[in-house]
Design an enzyme around this catalytic site. Structure first.
Site, PDB file in Angstrom:
ATOM      1  N   HIS A   1      -6.728  34.757  12.423  1.00 31.08           N
ATOM      2  CA  HIS A   1      -5.391  34.793  13.034  1.00 31.08           C
ATOM      3  C   HIS A   1      -4.649  33.473  12.879  1.00 31.08           C
ATOM      4  CE1 HIS A   1      -5.658  38.777  14.888  1.00 31.08           C
ATOM      5  NE2 HIS A   1      -6.940  38.519  15.059  1.00 31.08           N
TER       6      HIS A   1
ATOM      7  N   ASP B   1     -11.547  35.671  17.548  1.00 25.86           N
ATOM      8  CA  ASP B   1     -11.697  37.120  17.374  1.00 25.86           C
ATOM      9  C   ASP B   1     -11.448  37.537  15.930  1.00 25.86           C
ATOM     10  OD1 ASP B   1      -9.037  36.244  17.835  1.00 25.86           O
ATOM     11  OD2 ASP B   1      -8.386  38.325  18.089  1.00 25.86           O
ATOM     12  N   GLU B   2     -11.984  38.681  15.594  1.00 24.55           N
ATOM     13  CA  GLU B   2     -11.658  39.396  14.355  1.00 24.55           C
ATOM     14  C   GLU B   2     -11.735  38.546  13.088  1.00 24.55           C
ATOM     15  OE1 GLU B   2      -8.815  43.004  15.529  1.00 24.55           O
ATOM     16  OE2 GLU B   2      -7.738  41.098  15.559  1.00 24.55           O
ATOM     17  N   ILE B   3     -12.810  37.819  12.935  1.00 20.02           N
ATOM     18  CA  ILE B   3     -12.976  37.058  11.699  1.00 20.02           C
ATOM     19  C   ILE B   3     -13.316  38.041  10.574  1.00 20.02           C
ATOM     20  CG2 ILE B   3     -14.352  35.280  10.538  1.00 20.02           C
ATOM     21  CD1 ILE B   3     -14.853  34.106  13.368  1.00 20.02           C
TER      22      ILE B   3
END
Lengths: 542, 560
Positions: free
Chosen positions: B273, B337-339
């Site tokens: 992100h 988050d969300e790598i």
């Protein structure tokens, strides 16, 4: 990395903004020449004798938008790299409006309320690239107004210069369908006149031509009807939450000057329990389940009320509602049962008598009746041939209405209900969702086919369609965000015709949404701004 | 209509609402049935010596709200039936506020608001007699006094210009929150929000006693945060030069929040992100705006910090430290988050770094995270991370790290097992953006990934201790509702957030039990939630209608 998207992306990410007119004109060509508005840019009327005031007002408003919109192009640098091009562009000094020869000069307001099938909304708009005068022509002032609306959407701002990069323009335009509406419920929660006027402005910007005003319901009766003022005095949420006759006049005139016909609805015989507050004798099962009864006195009362209410609105169309009748209400109502016994009628026969009486009253007042679909599909009611039907329960019901030969308006809950998806509003219902889940996206409504399952002959019965806002969970606090830009989706569908591509529409819809915000309407973002500046980059398949 | 409904209706129509419309409802509350009205010369008397300016300001704001709210009672007639009783009511001329003995050193509300989470003093006691004798508000801290002033401001209704209350005497004894973290998260990267939007939101948060503003300030779409010594990140990564929070803006927001009892937890999400950093520092970002985006990120555009690069690690630690040291909060979130591993798999630079260091991606992530967290720990900050850092990756987190649960409420128990502190932010209860349809283009039938819409009722039924043992319970700091802003902007901020976000504010302040000892429930909450919603509208926050007004003025009549 796939080759195809790469190519597409390089085209899409170019610095040329979209031809962002919404709804998309029927025919148009654009060029690639920059053009800017001259500092003394003017809009002139040519050969229009005794130009009506609402036309000159529309010209003034258009000039206001041209100078105040200040919308920068929706490209990553917002137009910066075009600065030099813009600066050296030729200037447009004027736009000239004229009516085609032989056209009668009537006000926009008068043109807006002629029979729905007979309105003249087409126009041609030519904007040369060399700076010579732009020309707008139409057969009516209403057509000129539509053309002014288009003209107002062609321009962007860079550092105080109002410009386009896509001259010359040649536009020939007219709507595919005559009815393009928006329905607002002002009974579940109240909306001040100012909110309605702002909504009318926004509607006019996307060429919507009808406000379907569901003004009263079981929860409140905010309409002050001359001769029946006790209904609103006792049935409105408060003395401040009413529409007085002068409010109505103001709204109707404001609408008409913007090419919008106001089709009011007094929903009968259901959705009326608030009338109980002032007339308990006319309402069955008040606050148990809200429905009114069929006594002769009630029928006469209703016919008189509709006649009085409809006279407040110059529109030819007036809706008597007729949705969601609850027969159980009448089964349990002793007075209704006694009345039916005395008259020797079934409930359906009584409904027929009731409806014919109220429609006769409307006809006498010069109005054409509009009803919700149940009146033709669920009940044995005799309706005049010119009655207009609103299809709401399901888009699949349109074919049944068409089979009965009535003209109709698409207002299907499965495509056009703006309130769906906001969760259940009934209390003490933890896991409840809205009855018409899911949320109806702009994409869903945009993909609607108005002639699905209709024969070619039946297709002629389609007057158009509309988005609708039932306001159990809406109020002035969220009116704009719930409605805009989604309701623009049906505005284009019914102006430009079906079959549009959502991927191509999205950049233009972003554009009109950003323009709405410039003009003070709180339209919501459809995507992150990053996406709005990069057409196509946030498509599912990009 | 079935029998059950008839009974409910009968009860609802014959009994007036039994409690004040306080939100969150105090943990201790006794009310009477007498009317009392504010005297025309009503005043709030401060008895705190050396009172800090933000306490005096809070008193002034409370007086203003008492005069300007003009909220009529939500009952049929809007209070007209109260006319006689209001006419006869005693007049209250004074509310005195003071610190309890032993708490005479008055720190500012802002200082109290940024004390370490779990050590804040928010409790207060309030007494409003029906006799006209002075009302009293006491607390151990200025922050507690502020919470009490907030309660006091919700007791009153307007009838023809008279400000009155109908359930005096009111006695609240040591109302203090069940959980210290009661927050709201706002994403200002997908779409930008002006400082005034944020301030209005902070005001509304304070009215329901929220204590934390979790500011997800940057993301791959834009980087609107000016960072001292790194101005290029925002000057190139923001949507425009106007869409930036300058250092002065940040201080303005932080002090505005502090004065309202709110701690600002800033998040700079790393290493995922973060694609917007590529505009200024392409050397630090892997897979920027790669195509198709769906191979490289959860949503467009892609781009992640090159976590295996020493230079990128230093750069990240440095700018995190540079911004964190300007903030009074003890908390700072590095996200996590969300790598997207595919992004790194296709990034030649990252692959070369991994190869030369002999590390796996997970090992490199551990090194990267430890470096950024060390930068925070070195300046006295406590790191906050999203749940993947604790549950999906092999990262060594310091014991004090706070973990935010977002993917599912089910995952809280797993975090507790790791003995890490928890903030509840599960998408299945608290995501305010769900249910508004697909926002990706060219997907006519798509819905939001976290359908359906999360109603206030759903959020209200959240159990912070579900599947958590008594021993683990102290790890639960609280929770928050969250607004990701793919489909939000200033145009719909208020209407998406309010009054729904008030739901978790009560869950985490009041806890499981109402002051009368019964379980907290949506039935008794709705009339109070209507009340705070109508009050918010009066105060300029565009909270939405939960029901037709017909229902709002008839408690419980529109229940299922």
């Amino acid at each position: 990395m796939k080759m195809l998207p790469l190519v597409a992306l390089s085209v899409l990410l170019s610095l040329t903004p979209a031809f962002a007119v919404w709804p998309l004109p029927k025919q148009f060509t654009t060029g690639s020449t920059p053009l800017r508005l001259a500092s003394g840019f003017s809009i002139k009327l040519s050969g229009i004798q005794n130009a009506p005031k609402d036309l000159t007002d529309a010209v003034t408003r258009t000039k206001g938008f041209l100078s105040k919109d200040k919308l920068q192009a929706l490209v990553p640098d917002r137009g910066a790299s075009s600065a030099a091009t813009i600066k050296s562009a030729k200037t447009l000094k004027s736009l000239t409006l004229s009516l085609t020869s032989g056209s009668k000069v009537r006000s926009i307001s008068d043109e807006s309320i002629v029979d729905v099938e007979s309105r003249s909304e087409g126009y041609t708009l030519t904007i040369p690239a060399d700076g010579s005068d732009a020309v707008l022509k139409a057969n009516s002032t209403l057509g000129l107004f539509r053309g002014l609306t288009t003209f107002g959407q062609l321009w962007y701002d860079w550092a105080g210069t109002t410009y386009t990069l896509q001259a010359p323009f040649s536009i020939v335009d007219a709507p595919a369908y005559p009815y393009r509406g928006f329905m607002l419920d002002t009974a579940r929660n109240f909306f001040p006149v100012e909110d309605i006027k702002r909504t009318l402005d926004a509607m006019s910007w996307v060429k919507i031509n009808t406000l379907h005003w569901h003004v009263v319901d079981s929860q409140s009766f905010p309409l002050v009807v001359p001769g029946f003022t006790e209904l609103s005095t006792q049935g409105a949420y408060s003395s401040a939450s009413v529409y007085s006759p002068s409010d109505v006049k103001e709204i109707v005139q404001y609408a008409a000057a913007r090419g919008i016909d106001v089709m009011a609805e007094i929903d009968t015989p259901g959705h009326t329990s608030i009338i109980h507050k002032s007339h308990p004798e006319h309402v069955a099962c008040f606050e148990a389940s809200p429905w009114s009864q069929f006594a002769n006195a009630t029928t006469n009362f209703t016919a008189s009320l509709l006649s009085a209410a409809s006279s407040m609105f110059p529109s030819k169309l007036f809706s008597t509602g007729g949705d969601e009748l609850n027969t159980n209400c009448y089964d349990k109502d002793a007075e209704t049962q006694t009345e039916l016994n005395e008259q020797g009628k079934t409930l359906e026969q009584a409904l027929d008598t009731f409806t014919q009486a109220s429609h006769a009253a409307l006809k006498k007042a010069g109005k054409r009746a509009v009803v919700w679909q149940e009146m033709v599909l669920d009940h044995q009611v005799t309706l005049a041939n010119d009655t207009v039907i609103l299809v709401w329960i399901s888009s699949a019901d349109a074919a049944s209405v068409a089979a009965r030969g009535f003209k109709f308006i698409h207002a299907a809950s499965d495509y056009f209900y703006l309130d769906c998806g906001g969760g259940g509003w009934v209390g003490a219902n933890v896991l409840g969702n809205s009855w018409c889940d899911p949320f109806k996206t702009w994409q869903k409504s945009y993909s609607f086919n108005p002639t699905a399952n209709l024969t070619a002959e039946q297709s002629k019965l389609v007057l158009g369609g509309q988005h609708l806002l039932w306001t159990e969970q809406s109020s002035p606090s969220n009116l704009d965000p719930v409605v805009w830009p989604r309701a623009a989706s049906s505005a284009e569908l019914f102006w430009s015709g079906p079959g549009g591509d959502v991927s191509k529409a999205l950049p233009r819809l972003h554009d009109i949404a950003y323009r709405f915000i410039e003009r003070g309407v709180n339209a919501i973002p459809l995507q992150p701004q990053w996406c709005a500046l990069r057409a196509g980059a946030c498509d599912l398949t990009a | 209509m079935n029998l059950k409904n008839i009974l409910i209706l009968a009860v609802a129509l014959t009994h007036p609402p039994s409690t004040f419309a306080l939100w969150p409802i105090p943990r201790s509350l006794q009310t009477g049935t007498s009317f009392v009205k504010l005297a025309s010369n009503f005043d709030i008397e401060n008895q705190v010596t050396n009172a800090p300016a933000d306490l005096l300001d809070a008193i002034q704001r409370t007086k203003t709200l008492l005069a300007t709210d003009k909220l009529q009672r939500l009952a049929v007639g809007r209070g007209l039936n109260d006319s006689t009783a209001v006419g006869k009511a005693q007049s209250l001329s004074r509310l005195t506020i003071s610190l309890l003995p032993g708490h005479t050193v008055a720190r500012s509300i802002a200082q109290e608001a940024v004390q370490p989470i779990g050590q804040r003093s928010e409790g207060y006691s309030l007494s409003v007699p029906s006799t006209g004798a002075a009302a009293t508000l006491t607390a151990n801290s200025t922050l507690g006094l502020f919470r009490g002033l907030t309660t006091f401001g919700q007791l009153w209704y307007d009838l023809g210009g008279t400000t009155y209350s109908f359930q005096a005497p009111v006695v609240i004894t040591n109302d203090s929150p069940a959980y210290p973290y009661r927050g709201l998260m706002l994403d200002t990267a997908r779409n930008f929000f002006t400082v005034s939007d944020i301030k209005r939101t902070l005001d509304a948060m304070s009215w329901v006693k929220m204590s934390m503003f979790h500011w997800h300030v940057t993301d791959s779409q834009s980087f609107p945060l000016e960072i001292p010594n790194f101005p290029e990140i925002s000057s190139k990564g923001a949507y425009s030069t106007q869409q930036v929070y300058s250092s002065a803006d940040v201080q303005d927001i932080v002090s505005y929040a502090g004065a309202r009892g709110i701690d600002v937890l800033v998040e700079i999400d790393t290493p995922g992100h973060s694609g917007s950093i590529s505009a200024s520092h392409p050397e630090h970002i892997a897979c920027p705006q790669s195509d198709p985006w769906s191979d490289f990120a959860g949503e467009p555009p892609s781009g992640q910090l090159r976590l295996a690069s020493q230079a990128t690690t230093n750069f990240t630690a440095n700018f995190i430290s540079a911004i964190a040291k300007t903030l009074p909060s003890k908390l700072f979130s590095t996200g996590g988050d969300e790598i997207n591993t595919n992004c790194y798999a296709h990034d030649a630079s990252t692959q070369a770094d991994l190869k030369s260091s002999g590390r796996t991606l997970e090992q490199a992530l551990n090194v990267f995270t430890q470096a950024t967290h060390k930068a925070l720990l070195d300046i006295g900050k406590t790191p906050v991370v999203w749940e993947e850092m604790a549950l999906e990756h092999q990262v060594s987190l310091s014991n004090e790290t706070i973990v935010m649960v977002w993917i599912s409420s089910q995952n809280a128990a797993a975090v507790a097992k790791k003995n890490l502190r928890i903030v509840h932010g599960p998408s299945d209860y608290f995501y305010l953006d769900c249910g508004a349809g697909e926002w990706l283009g060219n997907d006519p039938t798509g819905n939001s990934w976290c359908d359906p819409f999360k109603t206030w009722q759903k959020a209200y039924t959240f159990d912070p201790l579900a599947n958590i043992t008594a021993q683990q319970a102290p790890l639960v700091l609280g929770g928050q509702q969250l607004l990701w802003t793919e489909q939000s902007s200033p145009e719909n901020l208020d209407s998406i957030v309010w009054p729904r976000a008030a739901s978790s504010a009560e869950v985490f302040w009041t806890g499981a039990v109402l002051p009368d000892g019964t379980a907290r429930n949506v039935g008794s909450a709705l009339p109070r939630l209507h009340d705070i919603r109508y009050r918010m509208v009066k105060r300029g926050v565009r909270a939405i209608a939960l029901q037709p007004e017909w229902c709002a003025i008839r408690p419980n009549v529109c229940n299922a």
